[in-house]
Design a protein around this motif. Structure first.
Motif, PDB file in Angstrom:
ATOM      1  N   LEU A  24       0.828  -1.201   0.000  1.00 32.85           N
ATOM      2  CA  LEU A  24       0.000   0.000   0.000  1.00 32.85           C
ATOM      3  C   LEU A  24       0.865   1.254   0.000  1.00 32.85           C
ATOM      4  CD1 LEU A  24      -2.736   1.392   0.185  1.00 32.85           C
ATOM      5  CD2 LEU A  24      -2.623   1.118   2.685  1.00 32.85           C
ATOM      6  N   VAL A  25       1.899   1.277   0.834  1.00 26.76           N
ATOM      7  CA  VAL A  25       2.799   2.425   0.879  1.00 26.76           C
ATOM      8  C   VAL A  25       3.504   2.600  -0.457  1.00 26.76           C
ATOM      9  CG1 VAL A  25       4.846   3.379   1.988  1.00 26.76           C
ATOM     10  CG2 VAL A  25       3.101   2.224   3.369  1.00 26.76           C
ATOM     11  N   ARG A  26       3.919   1.486  -1.051  1.00 28.58           N
ATOM     12  CA  ARG A  26       4.609   1.565  -2.335  1.00 28.58           C
ATOM     13  C   ARG A  26       3.696   2.122  -3.414  1.00 28.58           C
ATOM     14  NH1 ARG A  26       7.092  -3.966  -4.110  1.00 28.58           N
ATOM     15  NH2 ARG A  26       8.008  -3.633  -2.037  1.00 28.58           N
ATOM     16  N   ARG A  27       2.429   1.691  -3.408  1.00 25.49           N
ATOM     17  CA  ARG A  27       1.484   2.207  -4.396  1.00 25.49           C
ATOM     18  C   ARG A  27       1.241   3.692  -4.209  1.00 25.49           C
ATOM     19  NH1 ARG A  27      -1.393  -2.674  -3.356  1.00 25.49           N
ATOM     20  NH2 ARG A  27      -2.858  -1.503  -2.037  1.00 25.49           N
ATOM     21  N   LEU A  28       1.150   4.114  -2.949  1.00 24.67           N
ATOM     22  CA  LEU A  28       0.926   5.535  -2.687  1.00 24.67           C
ATOM     23  C   LEU A  28       2.105   6.375  -3.149  1.00 24.67           C
ATOM     24  CD1 LEU A  28      -0.753   5.458   0.857  1.00 24.67           C
ATOM     25  CD2 LEU A  28      -1.844   5.873  -1.350  1.00 24.67           C
ATOM     26  N   VAL A  29       3.321   5.872  -2.936  1.00 27.20           N
ATOM     27  CA  VAL A  29       4.510   6.618  -3.359  1.00 27.20           C
ATOM     28  C   VAL A  29       4.555   6.715  -4.879  1.00 27.20           C
ATOM     29  CG1 VAL A  29       7.036   6.597  -3.409  1.00 27.20           C
ATOM     30  CG2 VAL A  29       5.813   6.053  -1.288  1.00 27.20           C
ATOM     31  N   LEU A  30       4.241   5.622  -5.558  1.00 28.73           N
ATOM     32  CA  LEU A  30       4.282   5.627  -7.015  1.00 28.73           C
ATOM     33  C   LEU A  30       3.194   6.499  -7.620  1.00 28.73           C
ATOM     34  CD1 LEU A  30       5.035   1.850  -7.750  1.00 28.73           C
ATOM     35  CD2 LEU A  30       6.618   3.780  -7.837  1.00 28.73           C
ATOM     36  N   ARG A  31       2.048   6.558  -6.954  1.00 30.77           N
ATOM     37  CA  ARG A  31       0.925   7.328  -7.498  1.00 30.77           C
ATOM     38  C   ARG A  31       0.884   8.765  -7.000  1.00 30.77           C
ATOM     39  NH1 ARG A  31      -3.991   2.891  -6.837  1.00 30.77           N
ATOM     40  NH2 ARG A  31      -3.057   1.257  -8.163  1.00 30.77           N
ATOM     41  N   ALA A  32       1.757   9.120  -6.087  1.00 34.16           N
ATOM     42  CA  ALA A  32       1.736  10.481  -5.533  1.00 34.16           C
ATOM     43  C   ALA A  32       1.850  11.553  -6.607  1.00 34.16           C
ATOM     44  CB  ALA A  32       2.841  10.627  -4.490  1.00 34.16           C
ATOM     45  N   PRO A  33       2.770  11.435  -7.582  1.00 29.51           N
ATOM     46  CA  PRO A  33       2.816  12.486  -8.621  1.00 29.51           C
ATOM     47  C   PRO A  33       1.515  12.612  -9.408  1.00 29.51           C
ATOM     48  CG  PRO A  33       4.806  11.152  -8.662  1.00 29.51           C
ATOM     49  CD  PRO A  33       3.856  10.455  -7.745  1.00 29.51           C
ATOM     50  N   LEU A  37      -0.778  15.987  -9.545  1.00 31.36           N
ATOM     51  CA  LEU A  37      -1.141  16.577 -10.833  1.00 31.36           C
ATOM     52  C   LEU A  37      -2.658  16.726 -10.961  1.00 31.36           C
ATOM     53  CD1 LEU A  37      -0.236  17.576 -13.614  1.00 31.36           C
ATOM     54  CD2 LEU A  37      -0.361  15.201 -14.411  1.00 31.36           C
ATOM     55  N   LEU A  38      -3.404  15.721 -10.508  1.00 29.30           N
ATOM     56  CA  LEU A  38      -4.863  15.792 -10.579  1.00 29.30           C
ATOM     57  C   LEU A  38      -5.410  16.897  -9.677  1.00 29.30           C
ATOM     58  CD1 LEU A  38      -5.832  11.993 -10.622  1.00 29.30           C
ATOM     59  CD2 LEU A  38      -5.910  13.613 -12.521  1.00 29.30           C
ATOM     60  N   VAL A  39      -4.841  17.030  -8.478  1.00 31.25           N
ATOM     61  CA  VAL A  39      -5.287  18.096  -7.571  1.00 31.25           C
ATOM     62  C   VAL A  39      -5.001  19.457  -8.181  1.00 31.25           C
ATOM     63  CG1 VAL A  39      -4.880  19.163  -5.329  1.00 31.25           C
ATOM     64  CG2 VAL A  39      -5.104  16.687  -5.502  1.00 31.25           C
ATOM     65  N   PHE A  40      -3.823  19.623  -8.760  1.00 30.76           N
ATOM     66  CA  PHE A  40      -3.461  20.894  -9.386  1.00 30.76           C
ATOM     67  C   PHE A  40      -4.392  21.207 -10.566  1.00 30.76           C
ATOM     68  CE2 PHE A  40      -0.888  23.300 -12.494  1.00 30.76           C
ATOM     69  CZ  PHE A  40      -0.642  24.432 -11.728  1.00 30.76           C
ATOM     70  N   ALA A  41      -4.675  20.206 -11.392  1.00 35.24           N
ATOM     71  CA  ALA A  41      -5.582  20.418 -12.520  1.00 35.24           C
ATOM     72  C   ALA A  41      -6.991  20.746 -12.039  1.00 35.24           C
ATOM     73  CB  ALA A  41      -5.601  19.174 -13.407  1.00 35.24           C
ATOM     74  N   GLY A  42      -7.431  20.093 -10.955  1.00 35.90           N
ATOM     75  CA  GLY A  42      -8.752  20.395 -10.414  1.00 35.90           C
ATOM     76  C   GLY A  42      -8.859  21.821  -9.897  1.00 35.90           C
ATOM     77  N   ILE A  43      -7.789  22.294  -9.229  1.00 37.78           N
ATOM     78  CA  ILE A  43      -7.788  23.675  -8.736  1.00 37.78           C
ATOM     79  C   ILE A  43      -7.837  24.659  -9.898  1.00 37.78           C
ATOM     80  CG2 ILE A  43      -6.427  25.390  -7.502  1.00 37.78           C
ATOM     81  CD1 ILE A  43      -5.418  23.150  -5.698  1.00 37.78           C
ATOM     82  N   LEU A  44      -7.057  24.399 -10.952  1.00 39.91           N
ATOM     83  CA  LEU A  44      -7.073  25.272 -12.125  1.00 39.91           C
ATOM     84  C   LEU A  44      -8.463  25.302 -12.778  1.00 39.91           C
ATOM     85  CD1 LEU A  44      -3.673  24.591 -13.945  1.00 39.91           C
ATOM     86  CD2 LEU A  44      -4.338  26.572 -12.567  1.00 39.91           C
ATOM     87  N   ALA A  45      -9.122  24.158 -12.796  1.00 42.14           N
ATOM     88  CA  ALA A  45     -10.455  24.112 -13.398  1.00 42.14           C
ATOM     89  C   ALA A  45     -11.485  24.866 -12.565  1.00 42.14           C
ATOM     90  CB  ALA A  45     -10.893  22.656 -13.575  1.00 42.14           C
ATOM     91  N   LEU A  46     -11.275  24.928 -11.252  1.00 44.09           N
ATOM     92  CA  LEU A  46     -12.233  25.602 -10.370  1.00 44.09           C
ATOM     93  C   LEU A  46     -12.010  27.102 -10.275  1.00 44.09           C
ATOM     94  CD1 LEU A  46     -12.535  23.107  -7.372  1.00 44.09           C
ATOM     95  CD2 LEU A  46     -14.265  23.610  -9.107  1.00 44.09           C
TER      96      LEU A  46
END
Length: 297
Positions: A24-33, A37-46
């Motif tokens: 689980l920790v490994r998946r979170l580290v790999l998916r963190a970028p 990126l999704l959070v940043f794109a969501g903020i830009l869209a809002l």
């Protein structure tokens, strides 16, 4: 007697005890970028939507100061009253709802029935007919404005709602979307209903429609939004202010020397609420309908 422990899962294959939590920790580290990126794109869209909310609560003069206001103001009700006085916002909202609902209801029925026929019935020229429908999607709307206007004028439909609804009932995209959805429909269900003596209409409404609900929900949202946001054609057809839809009415607030930006922001904000509510109601069906034909079992 000795007891032998049988490893399970990954530990059985490698002989190494499995550490819980490490994958689980490994998946979170790999998916963190990806998450960042999704959070940043969501903020830009809002950001544009948030600015529209803030601007609708200020006076127009407050929107050109430095620095820009970042918090809502106290002019919401004043802007709403001015919006109602200038364009009769309640009436144009009712007009848009009426036109969009009627158009969506009839257009969805036409698209579903045409898509069902093209997907399930075998007849000569079916491929040619489908190709002709798809070709109409490549014709720009600007090319059709003059001939359509002449047709509406000859019918006496200028400044009427039927001119906004009837010419576009056969939506090429809607027909294609439903046809693609019905391609994966189990034909055995239709054949079983026919053997049991059910008519074609009964089979269509009792068996086909319930199974195709996700695609129909996606088509409802797309059709409603396209009609709700339509501007060029209603601008040509509607001459009476009492018959204006929201895009046409908001356009009248843009003058040659003065533009009421606060009123425009508030009108645009209120105009997006029905679309937001519609998407919330059909959100799951919309996603399932768009992905229904993407994965085949």
């Amino acid at each position: 007697m000795t007891t032998q422990l049988i490893p399970t899962g990954k530990a059985r294959r490698t002989g190494v005890p499995e550490r819980r939590g490490e994958p689980l920790v490994r998946r979170l580290v790999l998916r963190a970028p990806v998450y960042v990126l999704l959070v940043f794109a969501g903020i830009l869209a809002l950001v544009p939507f948030l600015w529209m909310v803030i601007a609708s609560t200020h006076r127009t003069s407050d929107l050109f100061v430095t620095p820009l206001p970042l918090l809502p103001g106290g002019e919401f009700w004043q802007n709403l009253g001015r919006l109602q006085e200038s364009i009769g916002f309640g009436q144009v909202m009712l007009n848009s709802v009426l036109v969009a609902v009627i158009y969506t209801a009839f257009s969805v029925v036409v698209s579903v029935m045409c898509g069902y026929g093209l997907a399930t019935y075998r007849f000569r020229g079916r491929g040619v007919l489908l190709g002709a429908i798809l070709v109409t999607m490549m014709i720009p709307m600007q090319v059709l404005l003059v001939p359509l206007f002449q047709m509406m004028a000859s019918l006496g439909w200028i400044d009427s709602y039927q001119a906004l609804i009837v010419p576009f009932l056969a939506n090429a995209f809607g027909i294609f979307l439903m046809r693609q959805g019905f391609l994966d429909f189990p034909v055995t269900l239709i054949e079983a209903a026919r053997i049991d003596g059910a008519s074609e209409l009964r089979t269509f409404y009792r068996i086909v429609i319930p199974v195709a609900r996700p695609q129909i929900a996606a088509l409802i949202i797309y059709t409603f939004i396209s009609q709700w946001n339509s501007f060029i054609w209603p601008l040509l057809m509607l001459n009476t202010e009492a018959n204006y839809t929201i895009p046409v009415a908001l356009n009248t607030m843009i003058g040659l020397s003065r533009v009421d930006y606060s009123g425009l922001m508030l009108g645009s904000l209120l105009a997006t609420l029905p679309l937001f509510i519609l998407f919330l109601v059909f959100q799951k069906q919309f996603v399932a309908g768009l992905l229904g034909g993407a994965v085949k079992g």
